[in-house]
Design a protein around this motif. Structure first.
Motif, PDB file in Angstrom:
ATOM      1  N   LYS A  10       0.858  -1.177   0.000  1.00  0.00           N
ATOM      2  CA  LYS A  10       0.000   0.000   0.000  1.00  0.00           C
ATOM      3  C   LYS A  10       0.898   1.233   0.000  1.00  0.00           C
ATOM      4  CE  LYS A  10      -3.447   2.472   2.785  1.00  0.00           C
ATOM      5  NZ  LYS A  10      -4.184   2.492   4.078  1.00  0.00           N
ATOM      6  N   ILE A  20       1.668   4.856   0.905  1.00  0.00           N
ATOM      7  CA  ILE A  20       1.198   5.771   1.950  1.00  0.00           C
ATOM      8  C   ILE A  20       2.055   7.036   1.981  1.00  0.00           C
ATOM      9  CG2 ILE A  20       0.138   3.996   3.400  1.00  0.00           C
ATOM     10  CD1 ILE A  20       2.722   3.955   5.037  1.00  0.00           C
ATOM     11  N   TRP A  79       0.332  10.252   3.371  1.00  0.00           N
ATOM     12  CA  TRP A  79       0.183  10.147   4.827  1.00  0.00           C
ATOM     13  C   TRP A  79       1.522  10.376   5.516  1.00  0.00           C
ATOM     14  CZ3 TRP A  79       2.690   6.932   8.205  1.00  0.00           C
ATOM     15  CH2 TRP A  79       2.231   6.949   9.534  1.00  0.00           C
ATOM     16  N   ILE A  85       3.549   3.680  11.116  1.00  0.00           N
ATOM     17  CA  ILE A  85       3.008   3.144   9.855  1.00  0.00           C
ATOM     18  C   ILE A  85       2.145   1.918  10.121  1.00  0.00           C
ATOM     19  CG2 ILE A  85       3.622   1.972   7.704  1.00  0.00           C
ATOM     20  CD1 ILE A  85       6.086   3.745   7.535  1.00  0.00           C
ATOM     21  N   LYS A 138      -1.147   2.600  11.998  1.00  0.00           N
ATOM     22  CA  LYS A 138      -2.173   3.278  11.204  1.00  0.00           C
ATOM     23  C   LYS A 138      -2.691   2.428  10.050  1.00  0.00           C
ATOM     24  CE  LYS A 138      -4.619   6.801   9.724  1.00  0.00           C
ATOM     25  NZ  LYS A 138      -5.793   7.293  10.490  1.00  0.00           N
ATOM     26  N   HIS A 139      -1.791   1.677   9.387  1.00  0.00           N
ATOM     27  CA  HIS A 139      -2.170   1.030   8.135  1.00  0.00           C
ATOM     28  C   HIS A 139      -2.087  -0.494   8.151  1.00  0.00           C
ATOM     29  CE1 HIS A 139      -2.217   4.966   6.145  1.00  0.00           C
ATOM     30  NE2 HIS A 139      -1.081   5.221   6.778  1.00  0.00           N
ATOM     31  N   ASP A 194      -5.049  -2.634   7.168  1.00  0.00           N
ATOM     32  CA  ASP A 194      -5.514  -2.576   5.781  1.00  0.00           C
ATOM     33  C   ASP A 194      -4.952  -3.703   4.926  1.00  0.00           C
ATOM     34  OD1 ASP A 194      -6.860  -0.270   6.446  1.00  0.00           O
ATOM     35  OD2 ASP A 194      -5.270   1.061   5.749  1.00  0.00           O
TER      36      ASP A 194
END
Length: 303
Positions: A13, A15, A18, A141, A144-145, A148
């Motif tokens: 992903k 990012i 972000w 990181i 937050k992600h 996902d």
């Protein structure tokens, strides 16, 4: 689809946006107070160049970033004079953050002793503060992600590896040492498909700077024929026999474990077959001591 299957192949992903916001918010929190009245702080992040991604391979989350960051700083000298300048860090990545290549400039041209001392104070004290803040980045990181990319279960929090970290190999049963003189061996073959180019995967498997992104431990690899290598913090050792970029890696392979016969070496052949949008990787390990196949398969799965 079971979570173990869904989490097996490589996913990633991007990012970057972000990350730029994170650097702006977090780096501007840095303030350093000297022993006297002098102080310095990061006033703004002027630019962030590069890419930031979170990848997942076999349920392990891997932070991938390589950025050039420029920041403005302001300081107050011991006599109350305001001094400002800029610091540029050419590479914030898995292996490098703040180093001697970082470029510090001061906008004040004053030769006043207090101003000169302020500039020296900034160069001496700011790198450690930046290093500490950058160490928080991989954790942020994943927090937050991570969800996902992980189908279910708690995501791995390994993040970017520390250079001196040592890997813990899978737990082994009570040793059953096989005598070298009467050694019977077998062959193990594992296959996997990755949404990446063969050249990129070849680099991941042989480049000393990139290997820690999947082993979570220090590695030694000159990636030259007849040179030794060491993976998983010394848990696996051997020597390269042949290297065909983007195609094949042939290397001796020895597990540093009580169950592995002393002085015995297996041979690992890794072949890379690229298609239009993915690469099939085949790991073929010959010379595996009989009775250790299950343990060795778990170690090969660690690749």
């Amino acid at each position: 689809m079971p979570s173990t299957t869904a989490n097996w192949h490589w996913k990633n992903k991007n990012i970057t946006q972000w990350a730029k916001n994170w650097f702006q918010d977090e780096l501007t929190k840095i303030t350093i107070q000297g022993e006297g009245s002098e102080s310095v702080r990061i006033s703004s992040v002027s630019s962030v160049e590069g890419d930031v991604e979170l990848g997942q391979r076999k349920s392990k989350l891997i932070t991938i970033f390589d950025c050039k960051i420029s920041m403005d700083w302001t300081g107050i000298a011991s006599d109350g004079t305001e001094v400002s300048g800029q610091v540029t860090i050419p590479e914030v990545s898995h292996e490098i953050t703040v180093d001697n290549l970082s470029d510090y400039t001061a906008k004040s041209r004053s030769t006043d002793a207090a101003v000169v001392a302020m500039y020296a104070f900034t160069r001496a004290r700011l790198p450690a503060a930046l290093e500490a803040k950058f160490a928080e980045f991989p954790v942020a990181i994943i927090d937050k992600h991570g969800k996902d990319l992980t189908v279910s279960g708690e995501p791995s929090r390994a993040g970017t590896p520390a250079a001196a970290a040592a890997a813990t190999l899978p737990a082994l049963p009570k040793p059953t040492v096989v005598a070298a003189a009467s050694l019977n061996t077998s062959k193990i073959v594992k296959e996997a498909v990755f949404m990446a180019s063969a050249d990129d995967l070849f680099g991941l498997l042989t480049d000393e700077k990139r290997i820690p992104s999947w082993t979570r431990a220090a590695a030694q690899s000159a990636a030259k024929v007849d040179t030794p290598y060491s993976l998983f913090g010394g848990g696996v050792k051997g020597k390269y026999l042949s290297l065909t970029p983007g195609k094949e890696i042939v290397q001796t392979w020895a597990l540093q474990s009580p169950t592995w016969p002393p002085e015995h070496e297996a041979t690992l052949t890794t072949t890379l077959e690229q298609s239009s949008d993915s690469t099939k990787v085949t790991f073929s390990l010959t010379g595996v001591p009989k009775g250790t196949e299950d343990d060795i398969e778990r170690n090969i799965d660690g690749y």
